[in-house]
Structure formats: structure tokens, C-alpha cells
Scaffold this motif. Structure first.
Motif, PDB file in Angstrom:
ATOM      1  N   LYS A  91      11.371 -51.217  18.440  1.00  0.00           N
ATOM      2  CA  LYS A  91      11.120 -51.108  16.788  1.00  0.00           C
ATOM      3  C   LYS A  91       9.565 -50.948  16.825  1.00  0.00           C
ATOM      4  N   THR A  92       9.298 -50.371  16.030  1.00  0.00           N
ATOM      5  CA  THR A  92       7.822 -50.115  15.860  1.00  0.00           C
ATOM      6  C   THR A  92       7.142 -51.218  14.584  1.00  0.00           C
ATOM      7  N   ASN A 116      22.609 -43.110   9.722  1.00  0.00           N
ATOM      8  CA  ASN A 116      22.924 -41.626   9.765  1.00  0.00           C
ATOM      9  C   ASN A 116      21.898 -41.291  10.724  1.00  0.00           C
ATOM     10  N   LEU A 117      20.828 -41.792  10.857  1.00  0.00           N
ATOM     11  CA  LEU A 117      19.694 -41.024  11.901  1.00  0.00           C
ATOM     12  C   LEU A 117      20.157 -41.710  13.320  1.00  0.00           C
ATOM     13  N   GLN A 118      20.261 -42.895  12.979  1.00  0.00           N
ATOM     14  CA  GLN A 118      20.683 -43.665  14.385  1.00  0.00           C
ATOM     15  C   GLN A 118      21.627 -42.959  15.296  1.00  0.00           C
ATOM     16  N   PHE A 119      22.686 -42.590  14.620  1.00  0.00           N
ATOM     17  CA  PHE A 119      23.785 -41.986  15.506  1.00  0.00           C
ATOM     18  C   PHE A 119      23.770 -40.382  15.459  1.00  0.00           C
ATOM     19  N   ILE A 130       7.893 -54.652  19.499  1.00  0.00           N
ATOM     20  CA  ILE A 130       9.056 -55.241  18.977  1.00  0.00           C
ATOM     21  C   ILE A 130      10.525 -54.843  19.744  1.00  0.00           C
ATOM     22  N   ILE A 131      10.822 -55.439  20.650  1.00  0.00           N
ATOM     23  CA  ILE A 131      11.881 -55.049  21.445  1.00  0.00           C
ATOM     24  C   ILE A 131      13.243 -55.869  21.365  1.00  0.00           C
ATOM     25  N   ALA A 132      14.321 -55.070  20.938  1.00  0.00           N
ATOM     26  CA  ALA A 132      15.234 -55.514  20.250  1.00  0.00           C
ATOM     27  C   ALA A 132      16.478 -55.410  21.271  1.00  0.00           C
ATOM     28  N   TRP A 155      18.256 -44.050  19.262  1.00  0.00           N
ATOM     29  CA  TRP A 155      18.219 -44.901  18.132  1.00  0.00           C
ATOM     30  C   TRP A 155      16.627 -45.161  17.438  1.00  0.00           C
ATOM     31  N   PHE A 156      15.633 -44.590  17.829  1.00  0.00           N
ATOM     32  CA  PHE A 156      14.205 -44.921  17.774  1.00  0.00           C
ATOM     33  C   PHE A 156      14.085 -44.742  16.148  1.00  0.00           C
ATOM     34  N   ARG A 157      14.372 -43.600  15.736  1.00  0.00           N
ATOM     35  CA  ARG A 157      14.041 -43.156  14.099  1.00  0.00           C
ATOM     36  C   ARG A 157      14.604 -44.282  13.241  1.00  0.00           C
TER      37      ARG A 157
END
Length: 207
Positions: free
Chosen positions: A48-49, A115-118, A21-23, A124-126
């Protein structure tokens, strides 16, 4: 992870076993402006997994572990997007023939844990790949039934209220350019999903 998506007339049911999944990030100018970032010179890709996939109508789960971090606010956002489903292997595909590799189109919600993304050093993975953070469907429209995917209204509704409203004509990088760009670097396989980015109006969801 398998998701069943029927055609609009229920004449056929596709069972997606997404490998990749490629965003795309920052693919609508109005969303770039609301985030205060610069317009990218080429598509901004992230992964995205497959564990994110959820059927339309299923719950989005905000995982309890997030509250163990002591964030002042746990921020999860919706992002309405057009998803492109790849129909056959694509490697170094030119823009001129890129649409021949599309199986069909569907709706996608690129749910994002900010929160995790930044805060994650790795990026951005998690924040993009938590369980259920990719509702998809409820239908897939085969490419031969949708001749112009670059002129589709795109809406997001939160509790019945429209919070995002745009059109895919506003994408910075269109589908042929995106497929050509990705396939030059990453071979696309049948069932792979490309999420094409979200317009402005992104906002929070809560329990």
C-alpha cells in the motif's frame, strides 16, 4: 506522508514518515474460509502506498471516478488489523531477534476497493492504494510496553456495531516470522509499517 501518533499516556509523540507499507493477505484462517481461498504456505505480501495514510477519525474518501466505470456496485470494504511499526533498519533478520526491530504497534484499517482489486490485470495494487484507504492510530504503543502482541483483541465497529471480533493469537504467521520473511527479500527501514492481516467479518462501507 506524515502521521503523528502519541503514546497512550501522551508522554511521547512519534511522527511517522512511512516509506513502505507492506500488508499481509490471508493471515487469519477464518478470513481464508470466508473468502473461499487456500491457506498460504508463506506470508502473502502486497504493498500500500503512503498516500493511503489517514489520521484516526478522518474521512475515508470513496473517489468519484469509480462510478465512471459502470460497476453494478462500487464495493469498498473495511479490514481491521494490527500494524507493526519498524524502529530500525532490518535486513535478513532471523526470527529469534526480529522483535528487536519493532518500534511499536497501532491500529490499522486496510480499506480495500474490491472492483479494482479483482479486475486489474496487475493485481491488488490500485485497489489497495487509493487516497485515505489506510486510517491508522490513534495511538502507538511502544514495543517495551506491549510484551505480547500475539494476544490482543482485534475489533472493527461500523456505526457502533461490532462487525469483526478476533484475537491476534489467531494469526497464521506471527510477527517474528513475518519480519524475518520480509527482511530476507526487502530491507525494512525505520517508520515502515507492516499490516498483519484481517480476521473474518470483512464487509462493505458506503457514503
Amino acid at each position: 506522508m506524515g502521521i503523528k501518533l502519541p503514546c497512550p499516556d501522551d508522554s511521547n509523540i512519534f511522527e511517522l514518515e512511512a516509506g513502505k507499507i507492506i500488508a499481509l493477505g490471508l493471515n487469519y484462517q477464518d478470513h481464508i474460509e470466508e473468502t473461499g481461498t487456500e491457506t498460504p504456505a508463506e506470508p502473502v505480501l502486497f504493498a500500500k502506498t503512503p498516500n493511503i495514510l489517514a489520521a484516526s477519525g478522518d474521512d475515508i474518501i470513496i473517489p468519484p471516478f469509480l462510478y465512471e466505470y459502470g460497476f453494478e456496485n462500487v464495493v469498498v470494504h473495511y479490514e481491521a488489523e494490527l500494524a507493526v511499526v519498524i524502529g530500525r533498519k532490518a535486513h535478513c533478520v532471523p526470527e529469534e531477534t526480529a522483535m528487536e526491530y519493532v518500534l511499536g504497534y497501532t491500529c490499522f484499517n486496510d480499506v480495500s476497493q474490491r472492483n479494482l482489486q479483482f479486475s486489474d490485470i496487475s493485481g491488488w495494487f490500485r485497489g489497495k492504494s487509493l487516497d485515505t484507504f489506510g486510517p491508522i492510530g490513534p495511538r502507538i504503543v511502544p514495543s517495551d510496553q506491549l510484551p505480547d502482541p500475539h494476544n490482543l483483541d482485534i475489533l472493527c465497529r461500523l456505526n457502533g456495531r461490532t462487525v469483526q471480533s478476533s484475537n491476534t493469537s489467531m494469526m497464521i504467521f506471527g510477527i517474528p516470522e513475518t519480519i524475518a520473511f520480509i527482511s530476507k527479500q526487502i530491507t525494512l527501514e525505520p517508520g515502515d509499517i507492516i499490516a498483519t492481516g484481517t480476521p473474518s467479518g470483512v464487509g462493505p462501507v458506503s457514503d
